[in-house]
Design a protein around this motif. Structure first.
Motif, PDB file in Angstrom:
ATOM      1  N   LEU A 126       4.063  -5.290   5.591  1.00 46.43           N
ATOM      2  CA  LEU A 126       3.129  -5.709   4.469  1.00 46.43           C
ATOM      3  C   LEU A 126       1.722  -5.224   4.651  1.00 46.43           C
ATOM      4  O   LEU A 126       0.982  -4.602   3.539  1.00 46.43           O
ATOM      5  CB  LEU A 126       3.033  -7.099   4.370  1.00 46.43           C
ATOM      6  CG  LEU A 126       1.883  -7.677   3.200  1.00 46.43           C
ATOM      7  CD1 LEU A 126       2.462  -7.332   1.908  1.00 46.43           C
ATOM      8  CD2 LEU A 126       1.893  -9.316   3.362  1.00 46.43           C
ATOM      9  N   ALA A 127       1.231  -5.304   5.869  1.00 47.91           N
ATOM     10  CA  ALA A 127      -0.078  -4.574   6.206  1.00 47.91           C
ATOM     11  C   ALA A 127      -0.087  -2.965   6.193  1.00 47.91           C
ATOM     12  O   ALA A 127      -0.950  -2.510   5.447  1.00 47.91           O
ATOM     13  CB  ALA A 127      -0.460  -4.629   7.702  1.00 47.91           C
ATOM     14  N   GLU A 128       1.232  -2.332   6.316  1.00 48.12           N
ATOM     15  CA  GLU A 128       1.105  -0.854   6.106  1.00 48.12           C
ATOM     16  C   GLU A 128       0.974  -0.416   4.672  1.00 48.12           C
ATOM     17  O   GLU A 128       0.463   0.535   4.224  1.00 48.12           O
ATOM     18  CB  GLU A 128       2.305  -0.411   6.608  1.00 48.12           C
ATOM     19  CG  GLU A 128       2.406  -0.359   8.158  1.00 48.12           C
ATOM     20  CD  GLU A 128       3.685   0.277   8.638  1.00 48.12           C
ATOM     21  OE1 GLU A 128       4.647   0.544   7.848  1.00 48.12           O
ATOM     22  OE2 GLU A 128       3.884   0.682  10.030  1.00 48.12           O
ATOM     23  N   SER A 129       1.651  -1.349   3.688  1.00 48.24           N
ATOM     24  CA  SER A 129       1.772  -1.234   2.406  1.00 48.24           C
ATOM     25  C   SER A 129       0.299  -1.338   1.638  1.00 48.24           C
ATOM     26  O   SER A 129       0.023  -0.759   0.578  1.00 48.24           O
ATOM     27  CB  SER A 129       2.606  -2.037   1.745  1.00 48.24           C
ATOM     28  OG  SER A 129       2.289  -3.191   1.727  1.00 48.24           O
ATOM     29  N   LYS A 130      -0.497  -2.097   2.306  1.00 44.88           N
ATOM     30  CA  LYS A 130      -1.848  -2.238   1.771  1.00 44.88           C
ATOM     31  C   LYS A 130      -2.842  -1.208   2.220  1.00 44.88           C
ATOM     32  O   LYS A 130      -4.078  -1.198   1.579  1.00 44.88           O
ATOM     33  CB  LYS A 130      -2.278  -3.588   2.141  1.00 44.88           C
ATOM     34  CG  LYS A 130      -1.623  -4.827   1.464  1.00 44.88           C
ATOM     35  CD  LYS A 130      -2.118  -6.193   2.031  1.00 44.88           C
ATOM     36  CE  LYS A 130      -1.498  -7.309   1.388  1.00 44.88           C
ATOM     37  NZ  LYS A 130      -2.036  -8.546   1.704  1.00 44.88           N
ATOM     38  N   VAL A 131      -2.497  -0.241   3.112  1.00 42.55           N
ATOM     39  CA  VAL A 131      -3.323   0.705   3.584  1.00 42.55           C
ATOM     40  C   VAL A 131      -3.524   1.747   2.255  1.00 42.55           C
ATOM     41  O   VAL A 131      -2.639   2.190   1.763  1.00 42.55           O
ATOM     42  CB  VAL A 131      -2.776   1.524   4.729  1.00 42.55           C
ATOM     43  CG1 VAL A 131      -3.726   2.770   5.096  1.00 42.55           C
ATOM     44  CG2 VAL A 131      -2.741   0.431   6.006  1.00 42.55           C
ATOM     45  N   PRO A 132      -4.736   2.202   1.997  1.00 41.83           N
ATOM     46  CA  PRO A 132      -5.040   3.200   0.680  1.00 41.83           C
ATOM     47  C   PRO A 132      -4.566   4.440   1.317  1.00 41.83           C
ATOM     48  O   PRO A 132      -4.577   4.745   2.181  1.00 41.83           O
ATOM     49  CB  PRO A 132      -6.370   2.910   0.433  1.00 41.83           C
ATOM     50  CG  PRO A 132      -7.041   2.527   1.941  1.00 41.83           C
ATOM     51  CD  PRO A 132      -6.057   1.712   2.302  1.00 41.83           C
ATOM     52  N   LYS A 133      -3.858   5.037   0.183  1.00 38.54           N
ATOM     53  CA  LYS A 133      -3.407   6.515   0.374  1.00 38.54           C
ATOM     54  C   LYS A 133      -3.919   7.306  -0.731  1.00 38.54           C
ATOM     55  O   LYS A 133      -4.534   6.999  -1.542  1.00 38.54           O
ATOM     56  CB  LYS A 133      -1.756   6.378  -0.072  1.00 38.54           C
ATOM     57  CG  LYS A 133      -1.046   5.621   0.812  1.00 38.54           C
ATOM     58  CD  LYS A 133       0.634   5.657   0.431  1.00 38.54           C
ATOM     59  CE  LYS A 133       1.311   4.752   1.484  1.00 38.54           C
ATOM     60  NZ  LYS A 133       2.785   4.798   0.936  1.00 38.54           N
TER      61      LYS A 133
ATOM     62  N   LYS B   5       5.157  -8.806   8.506  1.00 45.48           N
ATOM     63  CA  LYS B   5       3.742  -8.856   8.273  1.00 45.48           C
ATOM     64  C   LYS B   5       3.252  -7.163   8.726  1.00 45.48           C
ATOM     65  O   LYS B   5       2.380  -6.905   7.954  1.00 45.48           O
ATOM     66  CB  LYS B   5       3.067  -9.616   9.154  1.00 45.48           C
ATOM     67  CG  LYS B   5       3.143 -11.243   8.970  1.00 45.48           C
ATOM     68  CD  LYS B   5       2.610 -12.092   9.932  1.00 45.48           C
ATOM     69  CE  LYS B   5       2.527 -13.557   9.513  1.00 45.48           C
ATOM     70  NZ  LYS B   5       1.769 -14.522  10.584  1.00 45.48           N
TER      71      LYS B   5
END
Length: 468
Positions: free
Chosen positions: A432-439, A429
Motif C-alpha cells: 500500500l505504501a508503494e502504491s501511494k508513492v507519486p510516479k 502495508k
C-alpha cells in the motif's frame, strides 16, 4: 653527500680509543647519579613483562600503516625496551619516533620517553645518533630534561667528545632554563672544554650537478614576504650558538668565571659592541680581577677572523647583522685601548680560565648531586605508576571499543532478522505504501510526435532564410 652511516663509521675508531682510555676512570658526576638500581627496577613492572621488543616494533609499524598513529604509552614502552634492540634496527626505530612526532598523539608524549631514549642510546654507544635526534627538534621533538641532559653531557665529556657535549649544552641553553645547578655547571664545563679543544668540522661534499636536460621542470619554491630573524632558534652556526650559550650561562654567576664567559660568549656571538661595552663596565667596577687574560686573546682572535661585508649588505632583513670593514677596524682599536686600560687597572688575571672552570665545577658538583639523585628516584617511581595507569586506561578503552563494535554488529543482525520475520505480516502495508508513492507523468505518444514535427519545421525555415 656523506650518509649518516658514513659519518658514524668515521667516529668508530675515535669512540673505541676514548672508551679504552676512559676505562677505570670515574665520570665527572658520581656513579650514583645515574640511579642504575632504581632505573633497572622499572623493568620488573607488569607493563614490560612478556614484551618481545622485536615483535613490538613490527606491530607498531603495522599500526602506523593501518591507523596512521600509535599511542604515547606504546612509544614509551618502546623507548624503555630500546636496550634490547639490535643496533642494525635503530634506523628503523628512529623512523617510528619520527612518524610519531608528526601525529596528534605526540602532544601526549610521556616525560619518561625522552629520558628512556637518551639512556638507551648511551648504553648502545650511539651518542652521535642521539645528539642528531636532540638537535632535530621539529623532526623528533625529544627535549631532554635536566637529569637526562646531565647524564648525556657527563658521558660525552668522559668520552672526550667535547663538541657534542657543547651541542647538548646549547640545546639546553636555547630553552632558557638552567635552574638545575648540576645542569648549569655541566653546560658551563662543556662549553669551555669545547672552546679549549676546538674540532675542525669536515664540510660535506656538495652533490654533483645533474646532467643538463632539454626538458623544462617546474618546482614550487618558498617565498618569504616578511623575512624575520629571531637571533635565537634561527641560529645555525655552531660557533655562534656556543657564544650565545656561554653568554647566557655566564650571566648566572657574578665572579671572574661568569664575567669572562660573558665577554667570550658575546665575541663568539658576534656582538662585539656589547662585549666592548661590558668590558667598559668592568673597568668602572672595584673588582680587581674582572676577567682573565684568555678573554682578551680569544676576543682579538675572533674579531680578526670575522669576515666583513659591504655597508649595503650589513643589515639585510631576515639575516644576522654583519660587520663592515670600518666597523671591524673601529672595534679593533677600541679593544686595544680597553685591554691596555684593564691591564693598567689590574683588572686582568693571569690565571688560566679553563683551569678555573674545571676546578670550580669539580668542587661545586658534589653539593647538588644528592638532591638530584633523590629527585630522580622519586620521579622514576612516579613514572612507573603513571605508566601502569596509562596502560590500564588504554586497555580499558580498547575493551570498551570492542564491546561497542560487538553491540553494533549484534543490533544490525537483529534488525535484519526482525525485517525477515515481519515481512509477511507487514506485506499489505508495504504494498500500500508503494502504491501511494507519486510516479512521474509520461508524455503521450501524440504529444511527443507533435513536438518533433515542430522542431523539424523550425529547422527548415532557418535553412530557407539562409538560402534567401
Amino acid at each position: 653527500m656523506m650518509s649518516m652511516w658514513a659519518k658514524r663509521a668515521s667516529k668508530i675508531f675515535s669512540f673505541t680509543r676514548n672508551l679504552v682510555n676512559a676505562a677505570g676512570r670515574r665520570y665527572i658526576l658520581s656513579e650514583a647519579y645515574s640511579c642504575n638500581e632504581t632505573w633497572e627496577k622499572r623493568l620488573q613492572s607488569p607493563v614490560f613483562q612478556n614484551v618481545d621488543v622485536n615483535d613490538f616494533v613490527l606491530k607498531l609499524h603495522d599500526k602506523f600503516e593501518k591507523e596512521g598513529s600509535v599511542t604515547a604509552i606504546d612509544m614509551d614502552i618502546l623507548a624503555n625496551k630500546l636496550q634490547d634492540v639490535s643496533i642494525i634496527q635503530l634506523d628503523f626505530v628512529d623512523k617510528l619516533f619520527y612518524r610519531f612526532r608528526h601525529t596528534q598523539d605526540a602532544l601526549q608524549i610521556m616525560p619518561s620517553t625522552p629520558y628512556s631514549l637518551i639512556r638507551a642510546y648511551i648504553d648502545q654507544g650511539e651518542s652521535d645518533r642521539l645528539v642528531d635526534i636532540i638537535q632535530d627538534k621539529i623532526g623528533y621533538g625529544m627535549f631532554p630534561d635536566f637529569y637526562s641532559a646531565n647524564i648525556l653531557m657527563d658521558h660525552l665529556i668522559k668520552m672526550k667528545n667535547y663538541l657534542d657535549a657543547a651541542r647538548v649544552a646549547c640545546e639546553m641553553a636555547l630553552q632558557e632554563d638552567l635552574s638545575n645547578e648540576v645542569t648549569r655547571l655541566l653546560v658551563l664545563n662543556s662549553c669551555h672544554l669545547c672552546l679549549q679543544n676546538p674540532v675542525e668540522i669536515e664540510e660535506e661534499e656538495p652533490e654533483p650537478p645533474a646532467p643538463p636536460s632539454d626538458e623544462v621542470t617546474y618546482m614550487r619554491v618558498p617565498y618569504i614576504r616578511n623575512p624575520h630573524y629571531d637571533d635565537h632558534f634561527d641560529l645555525t652556526d655552531e660557533d655562534v650558538l656556543l657564544g650565545k650559550t656561554l653568554n647566557f650561562v655566564g650571566r648566572l654567576q657574578n665572579d671572574i668565571i661568569g664575567r669572562s664567559s660573558q665577554v667570550i660568549g658575546l665575541a663568539k656571538y658576534q656582538k662585539f659592541d656589547k662585549a666592548l661595552a661590558l668590558m667598559k663596565q668592568y673597568l668602572e667596577t672595584t673588582e680587581e680581577s674582572s676577567i682573565t687574560e684568555n678573554v682578551l686573546d680569544i676576543l682579538k682572535t675572533t674579531l680578526d677572523k670575522v669576515e666583513t661585508v659591504d655597508p649595503e649588505e650589513a643589515n639585510n632583513p631576515g639575516m644576522p647583522k654583519k660587520l663592515t670593514a670600518e666597523m671591524k677596524e673601529t672595534f679593533m682599536k677600541e679593544l686595544e685601548e680597553l685591554s691596555a686600560k684593564l691591564k693598567a687597572a689590574n683588572k686582568v688575571s693571569t690565571e688560566d680560565l679553563h683551569k678555573l672552570v674545571t676546578d670550580y665545577v669539580t668542587s661545586e658538583l658534589p653539593k647538588y648531586e644528592e638532591k638530584d639523585i633523590h629527585d630522580q628516584k622519586r620521579i622514576m617511581e612516579e613514572w612507573s605508576v603513571n605508566r601502569e595507569e596509562s596502560l590500564a586506561s588504554q586497555v580499558k578503552r580498547y575493551e570498551d571499543t570492542q564491546k561497542k563494535q560487538e553491540l553494533i554488529r549484534k543490533m544490525k543482525e537483529l534488525r535484519k532478522k526482525e525485517e525477515f520475520l515481519n515481512y509477511y505480516a507487514m506485506k499489505d502495508k508495504i504494498l500500500l505504501a508503494e502504491s501511494k508513492v507519486p510516479k512521474p507523468k509520461k508524455k503521450k505518444l501524440k504529444e511527443e510526435i507533435d513536438e518533433n514535427v515542430l522542431a523539424l519545421l523550425k529547422q527548415s525555415e532557418k535553412r530557407e532564410k539562409n538560402l534567401v
